[in-house]
Design an enzyme around this catalytic site. Structure first.
Site, PDB file in Angstrom:
ATOM      1  N   GLU A 103       0.888  -1.191  -0.060  1.00  0.00           N
ATOM      2  CA  GLU A 103      -0.064  -0.145   0.096  1.00  0.00           C
ATOM      3  C   GLU A 103       0.914   1.320   0.117  1.00  0.00           C
ATOM      4  O   GLU A 103       0.629   2.221  -0.819  1.00  0.00           O
ATOM      5  CB  GLU A 103      -1.005  -0.004   1.066  1.00  0.00           C
ATOM      6  CG  GLU A 103      -1.738   1.161   1.345  1.00  0.00           C
ATOM      7  CD  GLU A 103      -2.485   1.131   2.677  1.00  0.00           C
ATOM      8  OE1 GLU A 103      -3.547   1.934   2.802  1.00  0.00           O
ATOM      9  OE2 GLU A 103      -2.102   0.412   3.858  1.00  0.00           O
ATOM     10  N   HIS A 104       1.872   1.470   0.976  1.00  0.00           N
ATOM     11  CA  HIS A 104       2.918   2.436   1.161  1.00  0.00           C
ATOM     12  C   HIS A 104       4.219   1.951   0.822  1.00  0.00           C
ATOM     13  O   HIS A 104       4.404   0.754   1.440  1.00  0.00           O
ATOM     14  CB  HIS A 104       2.566   2.956   2.256  1.00  0.00           C
ATOM     15  CG  HIS A 104       1.224   3.553   2.891  1.00  0.00           C
ATOM     16  ND1 HIS A 104       0.516   2.752   3.665  1.00  0.00           N
ATOM     17  CD2 HIS A 104       0.542   4.686   2.411  1.00  0.00           C
ATOM     18  CE1 HIS A 104      -0.713   3.367   3.801  1.00  0.00           C
ATOM     19  NE2 HIS A 104      -0.665   4.506   3.070  1.00  0.00           N
TER      20      HIS A 104
END
Length: 433
Positions: A328-329
């Site tokens: 996601e990040h």
């Protein structure tokens, strides 16, 4: 304690275990409860919403109390600091500026024989934004969901958020909503909120698209109502993957990992590094920062179960492993992040350099922080203005153009056994003759 393993260990299996953490039997068992809630709200409307709000949130409401009143909205401004208000306004400006650059334009092309082809973008009529409650006041969730909807031109935007003690909604959430032009807010959370937005009740409107993160019950509800309404994504627990070299500050890396872990006991925080000394120093720094962490219990659980440090042979190897995890990040805490970036294919958001912690993107850089999780970055992207838009194809043929392609359409329609398709063209040709 945060574990350190080498690339030679079964790293891929460990990463897959972390990626699959929302697919266990305990999680899937909750789907039966969610189905029950959805069906009850679909059949009984407000009555079911009020029942489940009492059961799950311990708040007894009347139907007329579901919508936040104008006086509550006005009073919220008196309950937030000037510093927070200015921060909300700064974040709003930057998020809006970024999203206005990403609005797709309708277009038409005029070709030979008066053929016109194009694409026309139009907003949905109603958007429902879910804003979690409980652990924190998710001001940024309001901004990151409402601003793209507003920029897209959605005429009616509503927010659902669970009530806290004494039926209250956090004033910071109410202020953020008003700052981005949302006045229609309902005090309802969980699966019952998603059901109300998907099906409509006597009080809460049925919407076209539901966006926003939530717990596993909210996520399962969004999964089950998809098709009846559009959704942004099926968001799992949050995750960060950091690729760091010997130049990274171990205290900063540790803090970034804890910033992810503090979200949820199922949040994941992973470090890939080429430097054994950095790995050990990060491990020590994490333990030190956990000692007096305000959310120590949940954060410690996340680090223990879904925290990991992997020693890799090279930054290229780190990039390849990152692509398999599709985080996601992704933070590139390396000397030359632009040299690593071309090797990154799958990530929701990428943060470059030693001075770009994920929190910058979470709050006010501008790009959306609603991102694909659990490996979905392999095929999905961040929430955007296009989440709230549809596009329609535009097609116009002249009689001359139709005459030229009539034979090809006839052949294709005949091959598919669809005679009326063929006739719809042939009769226009005969009529022209």
């Amino acid at each position: 304690m945060l574990r350190i393993i080498t690339q030679q260990a079964d790293v891929k299996a460990e990463l897959q275990r972390i990626c699959d953490r929302t697919h266990d039997e305990q999680v899937l068992h909750k789907e039966a409860t969610v189905r029950e809630v959805l069906q009850a709200v679909k059949r009984q409307g407000d009555k079911a919403v009020l029942h489940y709000t009492d059961e799950f949130d311990n708040q007894i409401l009347k139907a007329e109390e579901l919508r936040v009143t104008g006086s509550e909205l006005d009073a919220a401004y008196q309950q937030v600091s000037q510093e927070l208000l200015e921060a909300i306004q700064l974040a709003s400006r930057q998020i809006e500026a970024f999203h206005r650059q990403r609005v797709p334009k309708s277009w038409v092309h005029f070709g030979d024989d008066d053929i016109v082809l194009g694409k026309r973008y139009t907003p949905i009529d109603r958007a429902g934004l879910y804003v979690p409650g409980g652990r924190a006041a998710y001001v940024s969730t309001v901004l990151m969901n409402a601003i793209p909807a507003r920029v897209a031109g959605v005429p009616r935007i509503v927010i659902a958020t669970p009530p806290g003690a004494q039926k209250a909604i956090n004033p910071a959430v109410l202020v953020a909503a008003q700052e981005v032009g949302v006045q229609e807010i309902y005090r309802v959370g969980g699966a019952q909120a998603i059901a109300a937005l998907a099906y409509g009740t006597e009080t809460i409107p049925k919407v076209d698209v539901i966006t926003g993160p939530g717990n596993i019950y909210v996520t399962l509800a969004k999964k089950l109502v998809y098709g009846n309404v559009g959704i942004d994504s099926l968001a799992g627990p949050s995750e960060v993957l950091i690729i760091a070299d010997e130049g990274a500050n171990p205290v900063h890396v540790a803090t970034d990992m804890l910033a992810q872990a503090e979200h949820d006991p199922m949040a994941a925080a992973i470090l890939f590094t080429t430097d054994p000394a950095l790995a050990k120093n990060v491990q020590v720094a994490v333990e030190r920062q956990l000692v007096d962490h305000p959310r120590r219990i949940d954060t410690e659980k996340a680090i223990a179960h879904y925290g990991l440090i992997v020693l890799v042979e090279s930054l290229d190897a780190a990039a390849e492993l990152s692509n398999e995890f599709a985080p996601e990040h992704l933070e590139l805490e390396v000397k030359d992040p632009w040299a690593v970036l071309p090797n990154i294919r799958h990530a929701g958001a990428i943060f470059l350099g030693y001075s770009t912690p994920e929190a910058v993107g979470d709050y006010l850089a501008g790009p959306n922080h609603t991102l694909p999780t659990s490996g979905a970055a392999r095929y999905a992207s961040a929430l955007s203005v296009e989440t709230f838009l549809k596009h329609s194809s535009i097609i116009q043929y002249s009689q001359t153009a139709l005459n030229k392609v009539a034979g090809a359409i006839d052949a294709l329609a005949t091959a598919e056994g669809l005679p009326s398709h063929a006739d719809s063209v042939k009769r226009r040709i005969q009529q022209d003759e």
